[in-house]
Scaffold this motif. Structure first.
Motif, PDB file in Angstrom:
ATOM      1  N   PRO A  88       0.804  -1.224   0.000  1.00  0.00           N
ATOM      2  CA  PRO A  88       0.000   0.000   0.000  1.00  0.00           C
ATOM      3  C   PRO A  88       0.843   1.282   0.000  1.00  0.00           C
ATOM      4  O   PRO A  88       0.453   2.275  -0.601  1.00  0.00           O
ATOM      5  CB  PRO A  88      -0.836  -0.111   1.274  1.00  0.00           C
ATOM      6  N   GLU A  89       2.010   1.243   0.625  1.00  0.00           N
ATOM      7  CA  GLU A  89       2.880   2.419   0.682  1.00  0.00           C
ATOM      8  C   GLU A  89       3.443   2.783  -0.688  1.00  0.00           C
ATOM      9  O   GLU A  89       3.915   3.896  -0.892  1.00  0.00           O
ATOM     10  CB  GLU A  89       4.039   2.186   1.655  1.00  0.00           C
ATOM     11  N   ASP A  90       3.431   1.827  -1.637  1.00  0.00           N
ATOM     12  CA  ASP A  90       3.970   2.050  -2.983  1.00  0.00           C
ATOM     13  C   ASP A  90       2.891   2.443  -3.990  1.00  0.00           C
ATOM     14  O   ASP A  90       3.174   2.556  -5.178  1.00  0.00           O
ATOM     15  CB  ASP A  90       4.675   0.780  -3.496  1.00  0.00           C
ATOM     16  N   VAL A  91       1.668   2.632  -3.517  1.00  0.00           N
ATOM     17  CA  VAL A  91       0.545   2.888  -4.421  1.00  0.00           C
ATOM     18  C   VAL A  91      -0.031   4.279  -4.133  1.00  0.00           C
ATOM     19  O   VAL A  91      -0.160   4.684  -2.980  1.00  0.00           O
ATOM     20  CB  VAL A  91      -0.546   1.809  -4.244  1.00  0.00           C
ATOM     21  N   ARG A  92      -0.335   4.974  -5.213  1.00  0.00           N
ATOM     22  CA  ARG A  92      -0.959   6.304  -5.089  1.00  0.00           C
ATOM     23  C   ARG A  92      -2.063   6.422  -6.135  1.00  0.00           C
ATOM     24  O   ARG A  92      -2.062   5.702  -7.136  1.00  0.00           O
ATOM     25  CB  ARG A  92       0.075   7.410  -5.285  1.00  0.00           C
ATOM     26  N   PRO A  93      -3.004   7.335  -5.926  1.00  0.00           N
ATOM     27  CA  PRO A  93      -4.057   7.538  -6.925  1.00  0.00           C
ATOM     28  C   PRO A  93      -3.462   8.052  -8.235  1.00  0.00           C
ATOM     29  O   PRO A  93      -2.497   8.825  -8.223  1.00  0.00           O
ATOM     30  CB  PRO A  93      -4.960   8.603  -6.299  1.00  0.00           C
ATOM     31  N   ALA A  94      -4.036   7.630  -9.344  1.00  0.00           N
ATOM     32  CA  ALA A  94      -3.598   8.112 -10.651  1.00  0.00           C
ATOM     33  C   ALA A  94      -4.003   9.574 -10.805  1.00  0.00           C
ATOM     34  O   ALA A  94      -5.092   9.974 -10.384  1.00  0.00           O
ATOM     35  CB  ALA A  94      -4.217   7.271 -11.756  1.00  0.00           C
ATOM     36  N   ASP A  95      -3.113  10.361 -11.419  1.00  0.00           N
ATOM     37  CA  ASP A  95      -3.453  11.759 -11.674  1.00  0.00           C
ATOM     38  C   ASP A  95      -4.322  11.832 -12.942  1.00  0.00           C
ATOM     39  O   ASP A  95      -4.513  10.823 -13.626  1.00  0.00           O
ATOM     40  CB  ASP A  95      -2.201  12.637 -11.758  1.00  0.00           C
ATOM     41  N   PRO A  96      -4.875  12.991 -13.263  1.00  0.00           N
ATOM     42  CA  PRO A  96      -5.773  13.082 -14.420  1.00  0.00           C
ATOM     43  C   PRO A  96      -5.152  12.589 -15.735  1.00  0.00           C
ATOM     44  O   PRO A  96      -5.826  11.903 -16.510  1.00  0.00           O
ATOM     45  CB  PRO A  96      -6.128  14.575 -14.488  1.00  0.00           C
ATOM     46  N   ALA A  97      -3.901  12.914 -15.998  1.00  0.00           N
ATOM     47  CA  ALA A  97      -3.254  12.469 -17.243  1.00  0.00           C
ATOM     48  C   ALA A  97      -3.090  10.954 -17.259  1.00  0.00           C
ATOM     49  O   ALA A  97      -3.304  10.316 -18.294  1.00  0.00           O
ATOM     50  CB  ALA A  97      -1.905  13.159 -17.416  1.00  0.00           C
TER      51      ALA A  97
END
Length: 77
Positions: A49-58
């Protein structure tokens, strides 16, 4: 002491920074890991989980375009 990120909703597009910013669709929690699925279909993978982030718009736009292209070529998703 690290703070655990909030668990996203199923279907949220996420970026796995440990896999060269690979974008996947959040599928759920598996023990201490988060399960992600490639947006163009394929085998799920597990990520910290620490290596995952929400995708940005692009990143979301690129993922949705890749999914549409795969569907237009008859890929099973």
């Amino acid at each position: 002491m690290s703070v655990k990120p909030a668990v996203p909703s199923v279907g949220t597009l996420m970026v796995d920074t440990s896999r060269r910013d690979r974008v996947g669709e959040f599928r759920g929690v598996s023990g201490p890991y988060w399960s992600l699925r490639p947006v163009t279909g394929g085998t799920e993978w597990e990520a910290e989980p620490e290596d995952v982030r929400p995708a940005d718009p692009a990143e979301r736009l690129r993922a949705k375009t890749a999914r549409a292209n795969a569907r237009s070529h008859g890929a099973l998703l």
